[in-house]
Every structure is written in C-alpha cells, then in structure tokens.
Design a protein around this motif. Structure first.
Motif, mmCIF file in Angstrom:
data_model
loop_
_atom_site.group_PDB
_atom_site.id
_atom_site.type_symbol
_atom_site.label_atom_id
_atom_site.label_comp_id
_atom_site.label_asym_id
_atom_site.label_seq_id
_atom_site.Cartn_x
_atom_site.Cartn_y
_atom_site.Cartn_z
ATOM 1 N N LEU A 766 38.070 -49.335 120.005
ATOM 2 C CA LEU A 766 38.246 -47.947 120.105
ATOM 3 C C LEU A 766 37.857 -46.970 119.200
ATOM 4 O O LEU A 766 38.602 -46.660 118.019
ATOM 5 C CB LEU A 766 39.898 -47.746 120.129
ATOM 6 C CG LEU A 766 40.584 -48.712 121.370
ATOM 7 C CD1 LEU A 766 42.212 -48.852 120.908
ATOM 8 C CD2 LEU A 766 40.378 -48.115 122.631
ATOM 9 N N ARG A 770 36.003 -42.877 121.975
ATOM 10 C CA ARG A 770 36.677 -43.671 123.112
ATOM 11 C C ARG A 770 38.031 -43.250 123.222
ATOM 12 O O ARG A 770 38.395 -43.074 124.262
ATOM 13 C CB ARG A 770 36.617 -45.102 122.903
ATOM 14 C CG ARG A 770 36.984 -46.012 124.016
ATOM 15 C CD ARG A 770 36.283 -45.717 125.266
ATOM 16 N NE ARG A 770 37.006 -46.349 126.400
ATOM 17 C CZ ARG A 770 37.222 -45.946 127.591
ATOM 18 N NH1 ARG A 770 36.380 -44.609 128.050
ATOM 19 N NH2 ARG A 770 38.130 -46.473 128.811
ATOM 20 N N GLU A 773 37.973 -39.975 124.965
ATOM 21 C CA GLU A 773 37.761 -40.072 126.258
ATOM 22 C C GLU A 773 39.042 -40.606 126.946
ATOM 23 O O GLU A 773 39.391 -40.263 127.955
ATOM 24 C CB GLU A 773 36.736 -41.176 126.280
ATOM 25 C CG GLU A 773 35.387 -40.774 126.652
ATOM 26 C CD GLU A 773 34.395 -41.882 126.664
ATOM 27 O OE1 GLU A 773 33.387 -41.958 126.513
ATOM 28 O OE2 GLU A 773 34.695 -43.092 126.907
#
Lengths: 781, 155
Positions: A766, A770, A773
């Motif tokens: 992570l 990310r 996202e």
C-alpha cells in the motif's frame, strides 16, 4: 508446571560480546578476506527473462589483460553435477524435479540468470571482462504471471517437467468442511494477494573458494546460515566427498533466510577455483542482490469464509497459488506450512485447503523471515473484513473466536495442540495499554475535521519450536546438537552449528551456559562457523532460542557433572558434595575448599592420572525441544492516512509478545522491532517489481525502497507472562514473529482509517499511489 | 595516479587507478576493511567516512578526489580497539545486530553529534535517515546516539 528460577545472566540484557569488534570496525565479513593469489569473479547475466542461449563468445574477454578465465555454462557443466538447490533437494516432496546447471546452458530463465563467470586479477577487471562477453539469445515468450504459468499453453521453463506447475494441485480437508459451510449463516468470499518482496540484508551473498589440488580439499569461506548445508551443496554439485569440503564463516551481514545453503553462483565460484587452482572471491553487488539472489511471498488466495450471524468464524476454504520463480528453492515447501498454520490460535472447526505452485521467469522464491507469514495475513485480514460486514469491533471478533486455554489443550483443526498459547492474554494486554474506546472517540472527532485515523489489531502464533505431539518420539524441530568442553584455560567452550548473522548467539548461549555451569559470562566461549569443528546445525526457523538454548543448558549440566566427577579426585569429597560457584569448584557451602575451574582443567590435562580416572572434560549434548511450546502475540497499530497524498504515518505501534522465558531482553526486543520494521517496509514501501516482459524494475535502492529511521516509529513492547511447559527450557523463538504479524496489523489499521471512503483492502502493498487509487475506486464504486 | 591522503592521522601515499572508489582504496589498498560497501550507489550509507570533517559516501567518491584530504574511518575512532564514547553508548544501548551497517552509522552519527551536540530524537532520526539498517528497526540506534549526547552534555 515448572518455575523459572531467578538466575544471574539468563533473563538480563547482558551486553553483547559481538559488539566490541563490530563497533570498532573489526568484524570479519566475507568481503574482508584476502587470500594469497586470490582472483575475483563477476557474472555475465541474462538481460532477458526467457530465451534460448544460441552462442556465447568469450574470446574478446579472454584476451583482455588481467582476465584469467571465462567459464561458460557449458564449461562448468562439464565439471559439475546438475541438480537442485541443496535445501530443495533435501526437503521437497516426491515427483519430477527440475534439472539445471550452475550457469545457464541451453536457456535463461529470468532476467539476471548467470550465463558465464569471468575470473580476473581484480573485480574491476572481471567486470570489464563481462562487458566483452557476447551472448546470442533467441527470445521465448516470458512466463511472468502465475496465471500464465497455469495456462497449459505457457512454454515450460523446464523441459523435463512438461508444464510450469511444480507443486501439483493438492487438496486437504480438516473437519466437516461441507457441513460447516452448509450450516453457516453466511459465506463470504475474498481474493487476497501478497506481493513479491525480498530479504535485502545489508551484506549480499558472497564467498571465497579455495581448492587445494594436493589434498583434493575444497575450502569455502562463506556467508551462510549453515556451514554444513553449504558443505552438502558444494559436495553434491562438485562431486567431492563431503569430508573433503570445509566451510568456514566469519561475521555475516544479515540474511533473513537468503543465505541458506549454497547458491548457484557460489557453487560456480567453487568450481572455478577447482578449475583454476587458485582462490576465487565473489561478492555480489547490490543490483545482483536485488535482481538475482531471490525474492519471496508472491502468493494469491481465493478464500471462502463460513461465519455465523454473530461473528463466529466457523470454517475457511482456501485455494492458494504460489509463484516460485525460476529455480525452485523454497516455494513448494511453503503451502504445507500455511495449511497447518491457517487456523492460528482460533477455534476454527473446518478448513479446506488447496495449493498449486508454479514456476515463472522471475528470480527464485526463497526463504524470507517467516516464509509462511501469509497464513496470518490472510486470516487476520479476513477477520477484519468479516467484522466490518457484521458491525463488530476487531477486538471483539478476535476475543470471540480465540480458542480457550483448556486442559488438555484445544487442538487446532489441522492437528497441533495449542498448549500454553497466550493469544487471548495478548489481546487483553493490548486493550489495557491502548485505550481503544478513547481512540474511537478521537477518531470520530478527527474524521469530522477531515483527518483519517485508524486502528489495526492482529494476532499470531508461531511454532517456535511448536508443541510436542503426544505420540511424537522426538520434538517438533528434530534434534539440536552441541559439543562442550572445558578448555585448558578453564574456559567453557560451546561448539554449535548455529551460524549467527545478527542474532547474538555468542552472547545468549554464553549466558545460559555460564549460569548452568557456574562460571562468569566472560569465561564462556561460543565457537561457530567451521564445518570441521561444529556439529550439524542451521540458523533459521526461529529454532535457536529453544533448541540451541536447550542444548547449551543440558550440555553445560552434563559437562559440569563430568568436571565434578574429576574434581572429586582433587578435592577429597564425593562429586555429589561438590558445586561450582563463580568459576570455583568447592565442597558445597565451603569456600575454603575452592579450586578454580582453570586449575581443575590444568590438572585434567596434566597426564598425571591413571586410566581409571576420566580426564576428558568434553561432552556431546543434544536436545529434542523438550515440551516445546508456541511463540505468539498480538500487535496494534494506530495510523493516520493523508487522503490527499496517500501517505501513511504510524502514530503508535504496540507489540504484546510471548516468547517464553527471555534469555536477553534487549536481544529479544531487537528481534521484535527488526521484524516489525521489515513488515512495515513490506506494506508501505517494498516491492520486487517486474514488467510484463519480465524485466526487473527494482534493481537499485532508488527503486526498491527500504524503511529508514524516519519511517519506523518508536515501538512499545509488552512481554507477557508465559506459561512454562518444560522443567528447564522455556525459551521460545522470536526471530520471525514481527515480520509475520506487522503486515496485517498495519493493513488493518489503514483500512480502518479509510472506512469513511468505503475502502476494502485485499492486498498487502500500500504505497501512497495505491492508497489514492483505493480511495478513488471506492468513491467511484 | 599517485596520491597522498591522510588517513586516520597518517599520510598514505599510493598509486591508484583513476576509476577506483575511495571505499575500495581504503579496503583493498590500505586494508581498512571496517568501511563497508552496501549498495555502491550512495543510498545505504554503510560506506560513510569523514573527509575533511564532513560525512561522505566513500562509494561515490574516487580515491583520487581524496588526494590531499584528511580521511577518518571507523578504525580511526577506535585506534587501539578501545571504544570511543559514541561506540560505548551504542554498545550500552544494544544498538546493532549483524554489524554490517554499523561503521556507516557510527561515522554519520559521530559527524552529526560533533556539529549538533544538543540534537533531539527527531533531528537525530533525520540525520541518520540516509543510512539503512535492515536488522534493528532503528530505535536502538537512535537510543544509542541520544545516550551518547546526554553523556557528553553531562560530562
């Protein structure tokens, strides 16, 4: 149950005997070694993930002044024996195994695969030589993903296997899986992925091999976790009798599972030394380490969870695929451990488990601290996902499902008894130390201000060494051996097959032996790292605390008995009436009768005693793990996630750990914190990335990011009161736990922080991009 | 090329290839193997030495660039094997495990403490954030530096 006696050194943070040399720059690591006439090796490596090798032209390299030899895959194939990694050969199950050579011959199987070795008068010249070696490749379709490897149309990496599946599909069921799932109030389904990341010790691999043609002996100076496993590997692949191979090791700059056995490059260097009749050194550079030494953890799990309406986790059904990379080392062994450990300390009544291991055009899957760690990640992630669905608190769902400590102990559905497990106590301790209700209030207040705080919990157990099974003849980790001798100068000397690379064995084993024998700590010496001298052993699997600690304790006791039997000839008393106090042998309670241990040793060596007196003050000890027991604990992280940047800040991290009786608290805490730091790195920073063609994208520290002093918070550690199981040995392993439990702890906290966005997390890596996202996708959905 | 460098207080004359790094010169030509090479691209800090009072990465500096300079390595901090105050504080704090990153941390912290004897935890963390340790999680190292600073203030 035994009481743990108060002792002098054991249980104290005795200062490490390793530190004076290490802090003064006087350690002796593999690259510090210079032998007369030594040459230097560098490897020509494949730039392609999957290709046929059509030709290797080394003429220009061989002509370069300073280059002594260039050995191609074919050159080495002629003088070595094809086979597998020694660990894989020793531990893998039945079935066809890949056959391969030390250096690539017919084809290359990952970007970084060694194709030739250039041996020269200096490393600089060897690298110059590598530039001049021309290799003609014919590209093959790269098998980069596990999904493609499972496709029968994917080109097999190993012709003799026919496809890319190396661990055949295998399904096991424990308990009434169908019945439990049929009766459950609900069945939840998830796919959980763990990403590829890697060990990255600060010192990479390396060796200096020296073959003596006169005696036919090979000496390998190695950076290894076991001089004996390295010796086995060298003997096997070079076709030398094992007793003509000596492996020695000095200080080792970390490993975390990387340096078990003997790698293809190290064996190639040994073969080069034999071929050239001169010592050859190879120390990998960082890009070789990142691209070619091995990686770990690329696994996916299709999970079905059977759960009751009020939060009882009744059963799991898990299908795992593990991507073992190119040259199998460890990957096929991991699923079996994951299967056994998946229930953890919980009352799970049914488990279905199937696994498939595939081979791909990436670096080999190798052991990395807690190789089976994904069982904890999957289970602890699933518990939080279920808790969210059911509106339960993470603490509540765990306390609800943890197996009670009963007598006889509750048995995991996969078969092992949870003897002495303090998982429940560890959660309760977390709840004492962290005021969770107060945090929830603050979390709500901060959310209203647009700040996203989260709390994460996770619980694990580790078989370090594991429980003794009622029917088992030997203990859960087999046997550990140790030779102990009272040296002529009165120093109690321990010869162990443990090969410390940061674990402080030369301190901790000396603490135990000093207490048990009755000499000052400084009067104990721990000898490691010479296959001619130390018994078989391996540092790994968190085995040393129990297994080697136990061998040291029982061995020192045996040696003491022998010394007292002999001392009875010097002091007019029977051995039963003698004791050793602070390095003096004396009649119990009578300091006036005391003789220094050194004097006893001198007398034994004097040759003045008849054959009826045993003057050999040396013993062979072994230990089978005694009653064994589990390590384990619970961790808690509080994080803040910046929803604008995706950055995660760890505000607080608390570890409640039970590793049995502590030998050296400072050493234990160092292991815990170090493991947690690697777990934090795995979640927030580290990833071994390949592109779709199998090009490695993380070959420098600018691309493979490691945590620094600004990324790792101050970690609070709570030691739990353990439940002693054995009369003498209740030390348990603690090396791997931090790395096992930190990733789910942190991911659970991050998901909790992102609850307002509706984010659900099914993966472990992570980084900020990310996280952004995940927030965006959750918004969109 | 012929160079003369002062290393740990002694003038050392040598002939080196222009491309040889300072780290390799110290380790191979002078046998000062306390300086470790961890990444060869200036990120990990294991090879940190002090050149003319400043902590530098000896893997990114050529030996010829150090001509005429004063270089201090880890061996210079403990000339007789006796630990200096920073090293002793690190030992007392169980700062390290495998020891490979250790010389770089000691040199970096030593240079930093000399310039910032009153530094607090956060400043020390930032000052050491260019050095990577894979074993410890850093807390024990930070504690060692804090202890050294406190002892030095308390005389």
């Amino acid at each position: 149950m035994a009481q743990i006696a108060a002792q002098r050194y054991t249980g104290a943070s005795v200062k490490r005997s390793e530190d004076p040399r290490i802090l003064a720059g006087r350690g002796r690591y593999i690259d510090d070694l210079k032998l007369p006439g030594m040459l230097h090796a560098a490897f020509v490596r494949s730039p392609l993930a999957h290709a046929r090798v059509l030709a290797v032209d080394a003429a220009a390299a061989r002509a370069l002044p300073g280059v002594v030899a260039v050995l191609t895959g074919a050159d080495l194939e002629a003088v070595t024996i094809p086979g597998q990694d020694p660990l894989f050969a020793m531990m893998a199950g039945p079935g066809p195994k890949p056959e391969y050579t030390l250096l690539a011959t017919d084809k290359v199987r990952f970007a970084g695969d060694p194709v030739a070795v250039v041996v020269a008068e200096s490393r600089y010249l060897a690298e110059d030589g590598c530039e001049l070696v021309e290799v003609d490749y014919e590209g093959l379709p790269p098998v980069v993903s596990a999904a493609f490897a499972l496709d029968p149309a994917s080109p097999p990496l190993f012709a003799n296997l026919g496809d890319n599946i190396i661990g055949p599909h295998k399904r096991s069921e424990f308990g009434d899986v169908a019945g439990v799932f049929a009766a459950a109030d609900r069945v939840a389904e998830f796919r959980i992925d763990v990403h590829r990341h890697q060990n990255v010790p600060m010192e990479g691999r390396g060796c200096v091999a020296s073959y003596d043609a006169g005696s036919g002996t090979l000496t390998v100076h190695a950076a290894t976790q076991s001089v004996h496993v390295t010796r086995m590997g060298a003997a096997m692949r070079l076709g030398i009798d094992a007793d003509k191979v000596r492996v020695v090791a000095g200080d080792i700059g970390g490993s975390f599972g990387l340096k078990i056995g003997a790698s293809r490059e190290e064996l190639a260097v040994a073969a080069a030394s034999r071929a050239l009749g001169r010592p050859v050194k190879w120390v990998e550079d960082r890009s070789e380490n990142l691209a070619a030494s091995g990686q770990a953890r690329e696994e996916s799990f299709e999970v079905r969870a059977a759960v009751s309406a009020d939060g009882d986790l009744l059963g799991l059904d898990v299908a795992m695929v593990i991507d073992t990379g190119a040259y199998p080392v460890m990957g096929t062994m991991v699923p079996g451990i994951i299967e056994m450990m998946l229930p953890g300390p919980y009352k799970l009544a049914a488990l279905g488990f199937e696994s498939t291991a595939v081979t791909t055009n990436k670096a080999s899957y190798i052991a990395y601290r807690g190789p089976w760690a994904s069982e904890t990640f999957v289970r602890e992630r699933v518990l939080d996902l279920l808790a969210k669905d059911l509106g339960l608190d993470p603490l509540e769902i765990r306390l609800r499902n943890i197996a009670p400590r009963t007598d006889p102990p509750f048995t995991m559905i996969t078969g092992r008894p949870l003897a002495g497990v303090t998982a429940k106590e560890s959660l309760e301790r977390i709840a004492e130390v962290v005021d969770i209700p107060a945090f929830r209030r603050r979390q709500a207040e901060e959310r209203a201000r647009g700040r996203y705080l989260g709390i994460g919990l996770a619980t694990f157990i580790e078989a370090a060494p594991g429980p003794r099974s009622p029917e088992g003849r030997s203990g859960p980790m087999g046997m550990e051996f140790m030779r102990l001798a009272l040296a002529g100068d009165g120093v109690v000397t321990l010869f162990t097959g443990q090969m410390p690379h940061g674990q402080s064995h030369q301190t901790t084993l000396a603490q135990i032996a000093a207490d048990e024998f009755g000499v000052p700590f400084e009067q104990v010496r721990v000898v490691v790292g010479d296959s001619d001298v130390v018994p078989f052993g391996l540092t790994g699997g968190s085995r040393s605390a129990t297994m080697t600690g136990g061998a040291a304790l029982h061995g020192a006791r045996q040696l003491k008995g022998k010394v007292l039997d002999f001392a009875a000839h010097l002091i007019e008393a029977s051995a039963q009436d003698l004791e050793i106090v602070d390095g003096q042998v004396q009649v119990r309670g009578d300091p006036d009768s005391a003789i220094p241990v050194a004097e006893v040793a001198r007398q034994a060596a004097s040759g003045e005693f008849g054959a009826d007196v045993d003057t050999n003050l040396e013993v062979e000890a072994s230990f089978d793990g005694g009653e064994g027991g589990w390590s384990g604990g619970s961790h808690c992280a509080i994080v803040e996630v910046d929803a604008e940047t995706g950055l995660v800040r760890i505000e607080r991290y608390v570890a409640a750990e039970d590793c049995g009786a502590l030998i050296n608290p400072a050493v234990v805490e160092g292991q815990i914190r170090g493991g947690i730091a690697q777990g934090i790195g795995a979640v927030l920073l580290e990833r071994s990335a390949y592109d779709q063609d199998g090009n490695y994208q993380s070959a420098t520290f600018m691309d493979y990011l490691l945590p620094t002093a600004c990324d790792i918070p101050r970690i609070e550690i709570e030691h739990l009161q353990t439940v002693p199981l054995d009369a003498d040995v209740n030390f348990r392993g603690v090396g791997e736990g931090g790395m096992i439990i930190a990733p789910p702890t942190l991911v659970n906290a991050i998901e909790d922080a992102l609850t307002p966005f509706g984010v659900r997390i099914y993966e472990q890596h992570l980084p900020p991009a990310r996280i952004l996202e995940l927030i965006d996708t959750a918004d969109a959905g | 090329m012929d160079i003369t460098v002062s290393v740990n207080g002694a003038a050392r004359a040598a002939s080196v290839e222009a491309r040889k790094t300072l780290a390799d010169f110290l380790r191979e030509d002078l046998d000062l193997t306390g300086t470790h090479v961890g990444c060869e691209h200036g990120v990990c800090g294991a090879c940190t030495v002090i050149v003319d009072g400043r902590a530098v990465r000896s893997c990114l500096m050529l030996a010829v660039q150090a001509a005429g300079s004063e270089v201090t390595t880890i061996e210079g901090l403990a000339p007789d094997g006796a630990l200096g105050p920073l090293q002793q504080a690190m030992r007392d704090s169980h700062s390290f495990q495998c020891g490979f990153c250790t010389p770089g941390f000691v040199m970096q912290a030593s240079a930093f403490l000399r310039a910032h004897p009153d530094a607090g935890e956060q400043e020390i963390r930032e000052a050491l954030s260019g050095n990577i340790c894979r074993c410890t999680g850093y807390q024990s190292i930070i504690d060692g530096v804090l202890l050294a600073a406190r002892r030095s203030r308390e005389g």
